[in-house]
Design a protein around this motif. Structure first.
Motif, PDB file in Angstrom:
ATOM      1  N   MET A 163       0.847  -1.173   0.000  1.00 23.06           N
ATOM      2  CA  MET A 163       0.000   0.000   0.000  1.00 23.06           C
ATOM      3  C   MET A 163       0.891   1.235   0.000  1.00 23.06           C
ATOM      4  SD  MET A 163      -3.440   0.972   1.710  1.00 23.06           S
ATOM      5  CE  MET A 163      -3.929  -0.102   0.429  1.00 23.06           C
ATOM      6  N   LYS A 164       0.509   2.203  -0.835  1.00 18.29           N
ATOM      7  CA  LYS A 164       1.267   3.444  -0.939  1.00 18.29           C
ATOM      8  C   LYS A 164       0.444   4.601  -0.376  1.00 18.29           C
ATOM      9  CE  LYS A 164       3.047   1.951  -5.340  1.00 18.29           C
ATOM     10  NZ  LYS A 164       3.046   2.282  -6.760  1.00 18.29           N
ATOM     11  N   ALA A 165       1.151   5.632   0.068  1.00 18.65           N
ATOM     12  CA  ALA A 165       0.495   6.827   0.607  1.00 18.65           C
ATOM     13  C   ALA A 165      -0.460   7.420  -0.421  1.00 18.65           C
ATOM     14  CB  ALA A 165       1.530   7.860   1.042  1.00 18.65           C
ATOM     15  N   GLU A 166      -0.052   7.444  -1.669  1.00 22.45           N
ATOM     16  CA  GLU A 166      -0.876   8.019  -2.732  1.00 22.45           C
ATOM     17  C   GLU A 166      -2.220   7.295  -2.850  1.00 22.45           C
ATOM     18  OE1 GLU A 166      -0.313   7.566  -7.328  1.00 22.45           O
ATOM     19  OE2 GLU A 166       0.889   9.282  -6.643  1.00 22.45           O
ATOM     20  N   ASP A 167      -2.221   5.976  -2.674  1.00 18.54           N
ATOM     21  CA  ASP A 167      -3.465   5.202  -2.735  1.00 18.54           C
ATOM     22  C   ASP A 167      -4.436   5.642  -1.633  1.00 18.54           C
ATOM     23  OD1 ASP A 167      -2.408   3.662  -4.844  1.00 18.54           O
ATOM     24  OD2 ASP A 167      -1.556   2.211  -3.441  1.00 18.54           O
ATOM     25  N   ILE A 168      -3.908   5.786  -0.429  1.00 16.52           N
ATOM     26  CA  ILE A 168      -4.730   6.189   0.716  1.00 16.52           C
ATOM     27  C   ILE A 168      -5.255   7.607   0.513  1.00 16.52           C
ATOM     28  CG2 ILE A 168      -4.666   6.726   3.189  1.00 16.52           C
ATOM     29  CD1 ILE A 168      -2.663   4.363   3.439  1.00 16.52           C
ATOM     30  N   ILE A 169      -4.392   8.509   0.115  1.00 14.68           N
ATOM     31  CA  ILE A 169      -4.785   9.908  -0.100  1.00 14.68           C
ATOM     32  C   ILE A 169      -5.889   9.994  -1.155  1.00 14.68           C
ATOM     33  CG2 ILE A 169      -3.992  12.135  -0.985  1.00 14.68           C
ATOM     34  CD1 ILE A 169      -1.244  11.430   0.389  1.00 14.68           C
ATOM     35  N   ASN A 170      -5.713   9.288  -2.256  1.00 13.82           N
ATOM     36  CA  ASN A 170      -6.722   9.315  -3.321  1.00 13.82           C
ATOM     37  C   ASN A 170      -8.052   8.739  -2.854  1.00 13.82           C
ATOM     38  OD1 ASN A 170      -4.995  10.535  -5.150  1.00 13.82           O
ATOM     39  ND2 ASN A 170      -4.313   8.596  -6.027  1.00 13.82           N
ATOM     40  N   ARG A 171      -8.022   7.668  -2.097  1.00 14.15           N
ATOM     41  CA  ARG A 171      -9.256   7.043  -1.608  1.00 14.15           C
ATOM     42  C   ARG A 171     -10.000   7.997  -0.685  1.00 14.15           C
ATOM     43  NH1 ARG A 171     -11.387   1.659  -0.313  1.00 14.15           N
ATOM     44  NH2 ARG A 171     -10.407   0.938  -2.222  1.00 14.15           N
ATOM     45  N   ILE A 172      -9.288   8.668   0.193  1.00 18.72           N
ATOM     46  CA  ILE A 172      -9.931   9.610   1.117  1.00 18.72           C
ATOM     47  C   ILE A 172     -10.516  10.792   0.346  1.00 18.72           C
ATOM     48  CG2 ILE A 172      -9.480  11.282   2.964  1.00 18.72           C
ATOM     49  CD1 ILE A 172      -7.555   9.119   4.116  1.00 18.72           C
ATOM     50  N   ARG A 173      -9.795  11.287  -0.641  1.00 19.10           N
ATOM     51  CA  ARG A 173     -10.284  12.431  -1.425  1.00 19.10           C
ATOM     52  C   ARG A 173     -11.502  12.088  -2.278  1.00 19.10           C
ATOM     53  NH1 ARG A 173      -4.541  15.063  -3.005  1.00 19.10           N
ATOM     54  NH2 ARG A 173      -4.242  16.221  -1.081  1.00 19.10           N
ATOM     55  N   GLU A 174     -11.709  10.819  -2.583  1.00 16.49           N
ATOM     56  CA  GLU A 174     -12.920  10.416  -3.307  1.00 16.49           C
ATOM     57  C   GLU A 174     -14.160  10.686  -2.447  1.00 16.49           C
ATOM     58  OE1 GLU A 174     -12.574   6.322  -4.460  1.00 16.49           O
ATOM     59  OE2 GLU A 174     -10.885   6.722  -5.789  1.00 16.49           O
ATOM     60  N   ALA A 177     -10.449  17.479   1.375  1.00 13.03           N
ATOM     61  CA  ALA A 177      -9.446  17.017   2.339  1.00 13.03           C
ATOM     62  C   ALA A 177      -8.020  17.356   1.937  1.00 13.03           C
ATOM     63  CB  ALA A 177      -9.576  15.516   2.545  1.00 13.03           C
ATOM     64  N   GLU A 178      -7.294  17.857   2.928  1.00 14.23           N
ATOM     65  CA  GLU A 178      -5.842  17.973   2.838  1.00 14.23           C
ATOM     66  C   GLU A 178      -5.314  16.810   3.659  1.00 14.23           C
ATOM     67  OE1 GLU A 178      -4.230  21.794   3.870  1.00 14.23           O
ATOM     68  OE2 GLU A 178      -5.959  22.820   2.994  1.00 14.23           O
ATOM     69  N   VAL A 179      -4.619  15.894   3.009  1.00  8.83           N
ATOM     70  CA  VAL A 179      -4.216  14.644   3.651  1.00  8.83           C
ATOM     71  C   VAL A 179      -2.704  14.499   3.624  1.00  8.83           C
ATOM     72  CG1 VAL A 179      -4.518  12.137   3.676  1.00  8.83           C
ATOM     73  CG2 VAL A 179      -6.339  13.600   2.760  1.00  8.83           C
ATOM     74  N   LYS A 180      -2.150  14.129   4.767  1.00 10.89           N
ATOM     75  CA  LYS A 180      -0.741  13.741   4.852  1.00 10.89           C
ATOM     76  C   LYS A 180      -0.731  12.312   5.367  1.00 10.89           C
ATOM     77  CE  LYS A 180       0.932  18.373   5.742  1.00 10.89           C
ATOM     78  NZ  LYS A 180       1.514  19.281   6.716  1.00 10.89           N
ATOM     79  N   ALA A 181      -0.022  11.446   4.668  1.00  5.81           N
ATOM     80  CA  ALA A 181       0.048  10.037   5.048  1.00  5.81           C
ATOM     81  C   ALA A 181       1.506   9.659   5.284  1.00  5.81           C
ATOM     82  CB  ALA A 181      -0.559   9.166   3.958  1.00  5.81           C
ATOM     83  N   TYR A 182       1.753   9.059   6.429  1.00  5.04           N
ATOM     84  CA  TYR A 182       3.110   8.655   6.808  1.00  5.04           C
ATOM     85  C   TYR A 182       3.108   7.162   7.121  1.00  5.04           C
ATOM     86  CZ  TYR A 182       7.283   8.109   9.692  1.00  5.04           C
ATOM     87  OH  TYR A 182       8.464   7.671  10.214  1.00  5.04           O
ATOM     88  N   ASP A 183       3.934   6.417   6.423  1.00  6.93           N
ATOM     89  CA  ASP A 183       4.092   4.980   6.646  1.00  6.93           C
ATOM     90  C   ASP A 183       5.005   4.802   7.861  1.00  6.93           C
ATOM     91  OD1 ASP A 183       4.613   2.268   6.583  1.00  6.93           O
ATOM     92  OD2 ASP A 183       5.128   2.222   4.456  1.00  6.93           O
ATOM     93  N   MET A 184       4.446   4.396   8.967  1.00  9.89           N
ATOM     94  CA  MET A 184       5.174   4.380  10.239  1.00  9.89           C
ATOM     95  C   MET A 184       6.237   3.291  10.326  1.00  9.89           C
ATOM     96  SD  MET A 184       2.196   5.538  12.971  1.00  9.89           S
ATOM     97  CE  MET A 184       1.603   3.919  13.218  1.00  9.89           C
ATOM     98  N   THR A 185       6.102   2.204   9.556  1.00  7.80           N
ATOM     99  CA  THR A 185       7.064   1.112   9.662  1.00  7.80           C
ATOM    100  C   THR A 185       7.809   0.822   8.371  1.00  7.80           C
ATOM    101  OG1 THR A 185       5.415  -0.569   9.100  1.00  7.80           O
ATOM    102  CG2 THR A 185       5.669  -0.022  11.453  1.00  7.80           C
ATOM    103  N   GLY A 186       7.363   1.418   7.272  1.00  2.07           N
ATOM    104  CA  GLY A 186       7.972   1.142   5.982  1.00  2.07           C
ATOM    105  C   GLY A 186       7.402  -0.092   5.301  1.00  2.07           C
ATOM    106  N   GLY A 187       6.473  -0.768   5.960  1.00  2.00           N
ATOM    107  CA  GLY A 187       5.890  -1.985   5.396  1.00  2.00           C
ATOM    108  C   GLY A 187       4.583  -1.767   4.665  1.00  2.00           C
ATOM    109  N   GLY A 188       4.050  -0.542   4.703  1.00  2.00           N
ATOM    110  CA  GLY A 188       2.824  -0.240   3.989  1.00  2.00           C
ATOM    111  C   GLY A 188       1.552  -0.663   4.686  1.00  2.00           C
ATOM    112  N   ASP A 189       1.649  -1.057   5.973  1.00  2.00           N
ATOM    113  CA  ASP A 189       0.444  -1.499   6.667  1.00  2.00           C
ATOM    114  C   ASP A 189       0.172  -0.758   7.977  1.00  2.00           C
ATOM    115  OD1 ASP A 189       2.561  -2.629   8.032  1.00  2.00           O
ATOM    116  OD2 ASP A 189       1.620  -4.596   8.261  1.00  2.00           O
TER     117      ASP A 189
END
Length: 75
Positions: free
Chosen positions: A1-12, A17-29
């Motif tokens: 999972m990428k940050a861009e995927d999450i941001i786009n889903r929320i904006r739908e 929405a102004e969204v910032k997504a940070y992958d806390m572990t680097g594993g995408g989950d």
């Protein structure tokens, strides 16, 4: 999972929405999201988070294992 995927889903669901997504572990989950949106206006914190969970849908039962949210309405 990428940050861009999450941001786009929320904006739908929340176009303002102004969204910032940070992958806390680097594993995408494990994600930390900061979201500011007009769609949160008039909603309490629990309702704001429920709106985010609804936007992410089935991802909350699959690719997203942990989610930290910081949500704010826009005046």
């Amino acid at each position: 999972m990428k940050a861009e995927d999450i941001i786009n889903r929320i904006r739908e669901t929340m176009p303002s929405a102004e969204v910032k997504a940070y992958d806390m572990t680097g594993g995408g989950d494990h994600w930390q999201l900061t979201i500011q949106a007009r769609e949160f206006n008039g909603l309490n914190l629990v309702e704001q988070h429920q709106l985010v969970y609804k936007a992410l849908g089935e991802w909350m039962h699959g690719p997203i294992h942990a989610l930290s949210l910081n949500t704010r309405s826009v005046d």
